[in-house]
Design a protein around this motif. Structure first.
Motif, short mmCIF file in Angstrom:
data_model
loop_
_atom_site.label_atom_id
_atom_site.label_comp_id
_atom_site.label_asym_id
_atom_site.label_seq_id
_atom_site.Cartn_x
_atom_site.Cartn_y
_atom_site.Cartn_z
N LEU A 57 0.25 -13.04 6.97
CA LEU A 57 0.05 -13.21 5.53
C LEU A 57 -0.79 -14.44 5.19
CD1 LEU A 57 3.65 -12.34 4.27
CD2 LEU A 57 1.65 -10.82 4.39
N SER A 58 -1.55 -14.92 6.16
CA SER A 58 -2.28 -16.18 5.97
C SER A 58 -3.41 -16.11 4.96
CB SER A 58 -2.81 -16.68 7.32
OG SER A 58 -3.73 -15.75 7.87
N LEU A 59 -3.80 -14.91 4.53
CA LEU A 59 -4.85 -14.79 3.52
C LEU A 59 -4.33 -15.09 2.12
CD1 LEU A 59 -6.84 -11.65 4.74
CD2 LEU A 59 -7.53 -14.05 4.90
N SER A 60 -3.01 -15.19 1.98
CA SER A 60 -2.40 -15.51 0.69
C SER A 60 -1.67 -16.84 0.79
CB SER A 60 -1.44 -14.40 0.26
OG SER A 60 -2.11 -13.18 0.09
N ARG A 61 -1.48 -17.47 -0.35
CA ARG A 61 -0.79 -18.75 -0.39
C ARG A 61 0.21 -18.77 -1.56
NH1 ARG A 61 -3.21 -19.05 3.68
NH2 ARG A 61 -4.56 -20.70 4.52
N GLY A 62 1.15 -19.68 -1.49
CA GLY A 62 2.02 -19.99 -2.61
C GLY A 62 2.71 -18.79 -3.23
N PHE A 63 2.61 -18.70 -4.57
CA PHE A 63 3.32 -17.67 -5.32
C PHE A 63 2.84 -16.27 -4.95
CE2 PHE A 63 4.18 -15.06 -9.11
CZ PHE A 63 5.55 -15.27 -9.24
N VAL A 66 5.33 -13.24 -3.66
CA VAL A 66 5.44 -11.90 -4.24
C VAL A 66 5.17 -10.84 -3.19
CG1 VAL A 66 4.38 -10.28 -5.89
CG2 VAL A 66 4.84 -12.66 -6.57
N GLN A 67 4.13 -11.05 -2.39
CA GLN A 67 3.77 -10.06 -1.38
C GLN A 67 4.85 -9.91 -0.31
OE1 GLN A 67 -0.10 -11.63 -0.33
NE2 GLN A 67 -0.90 -11.16 -2.37
N ALA A 107 -0.89 -11.34 -8.06
CA ALA A 107 -0.48 -11.25 -6.66
C ALA A 107 -0.62 -9.83 -6.14
CB ALA A 107 0.97 -11.74 -6.50
N CYS A 108 -0.29 -8.86 -6.97
CA CYS A 108 -0.43 -7.45 -6.56
C CYS A 108 -1.90 -7.07 -6.45
CB CYS A 108 0.28 -6.54 -7.56
SG CYS A 108 2.08 -6.66 -7.54
N VAL A 153 0.49 -0.84 3.33
CA VAL A 153 1.53 -1.37 4.21
C VAL A 153 2.47 -2.29 3.43
CG1 VAL A 153 1.97 -2.79 6.26
CG2 VAL A 153 0.08 -1.15 6.26
N VAL A 154 1.92 -3.17 2.62
CA VAL A 154 2.70 -3.98 1.69
C VAL A 154 2.54 -3.29 0.32
CG1 VAL A 154 2.93 -6.24 0.57
CG2 VAL A 154 2.41 -6.10 3.02
N PRO A 155 3.56 -2.57 -0.13
CA PRO A 155 3.40 -1.54 -1.17
C PRO A 155 3.26 -2.02 -2.61
CG PRO A 155 5.69 -1.69 -0.54
CD PRO A 155 4.94 -2.64 0.36
N CYS A 156 2.15 -2.67 -2.92
CA CYS A 156 1.90 -3.08 -4.29
C CYS A 156 1.66 -1.88 -5.21
CB CYS A 156 0.72 -4.05 -4.36
SG CYS A 156 -0.81 -3.42 -3.64
N HIS A 157 1.40 -0.70 -4.61
CA HIS A 157 1.20 0.50 -5.42
C HIS A 157 2.49 0.93 -6.14
CE1 HIS A 157 2.47 2.02 -1.43
NE2 HIS A 157 3.09 2.96 -2.12
#
Length: 204
Positions: free
Chosen positions: A118-124, A128-129, A162-163, A171-175
């Motif tokens: 998950l290193s492409l995202s940070r913090g909040f 959420v992800q 975040a979504c 794979v990480v179901p933001c849908h």
């Protein structure tokens, strides 16, 4: 004026490249690069009911799933800039990811068992992800409910961001996150892809 004579062209350059030999050479390159630890990001593309997907992984796990509408070349350039320029098409490194995606689209898998990077995202956004997989297969939550789930009930807009920036869609179901009124909201893969995924899960 000089003329270019066909008989001056080296045979090696004029002869067509055998696809089988080219594939074999690439496999040898892939194996050698992996053995020497020269690959930081392995990638491949797979066909799916929501179009061609780019899959990319680091030694930590799956780091990116990208829809064709995101422009795969641009996604790879961004990965090179953010993670490492040592990127190689290495389908074998993503065989397990491709297998689990096939099972998901074939109604034989309801959750993914893959190591994720998950290193492409940070913090909040990353927070959420990390919580998105808690939304069960075939279920949905509103942006407001997701904000409450992560302990920030007023951060509805931030949850939406975040979504929208989730680097691992499907794979990480933001849908599975919808607007409070039940309408779809936005989606990185487009509304048609979001509808396809929700319909697929509802039909299981």
């Amino acid at each position: 004026m000089n003329e270019i004579r066909n008989d001056d062209t080296p045979a090696a350059l004029s002869a067509p490249i055998d696809p089988g030999k080219l594939a074999m050479l690439h496999q040898r390159l892939e194996a050698a690069a992996q053995a020497e630890g020269l690959v930081d990001v392995a990638y491949t593309t797979v066909d799916s009911p929501v179009g061609k997907l780019l899959l990319a992984a680091t030694p930590k796990g799956l780091v990116r799933v990208a829809y064709a509408r995101e422009n795969h070349d641009q996604v790879l350039e961004a990965l090179a800039a953010k993670l490492s320029p040592r990127i190689l098409r290495a389908p074998k490194q993503l065989d397990e990811v491709a297998r689990e995606l096939d099972e998901y689209f074939d109604h034989r898998r309801q959750q993914f068992d893959l190591p994720l990077d998950l290193s492409l995202s940070r913090g909040f956004r990353q927070l959420v992800q990390k919580h998105l997989p808690q939304i069960g297969y075939g279920q949905t939550r509103s942006y407001k409910e997701m904000a409450e789930m992560v302990g920030s009930p007023k951060a509805v807009r931030a949850v939406g961001t975040a979504c929208a920036t989730n680097p691992l869609p499907v794979v990480v179901p933001c849908h599975r996150v919808l607007r409070t009124d039940g309408t779809l909201g936005g989606y990185i893969g487009g509304l048609e892809a979001k509808t396809t995924l929700l319909d697929l899960e509802a039909a299981a």
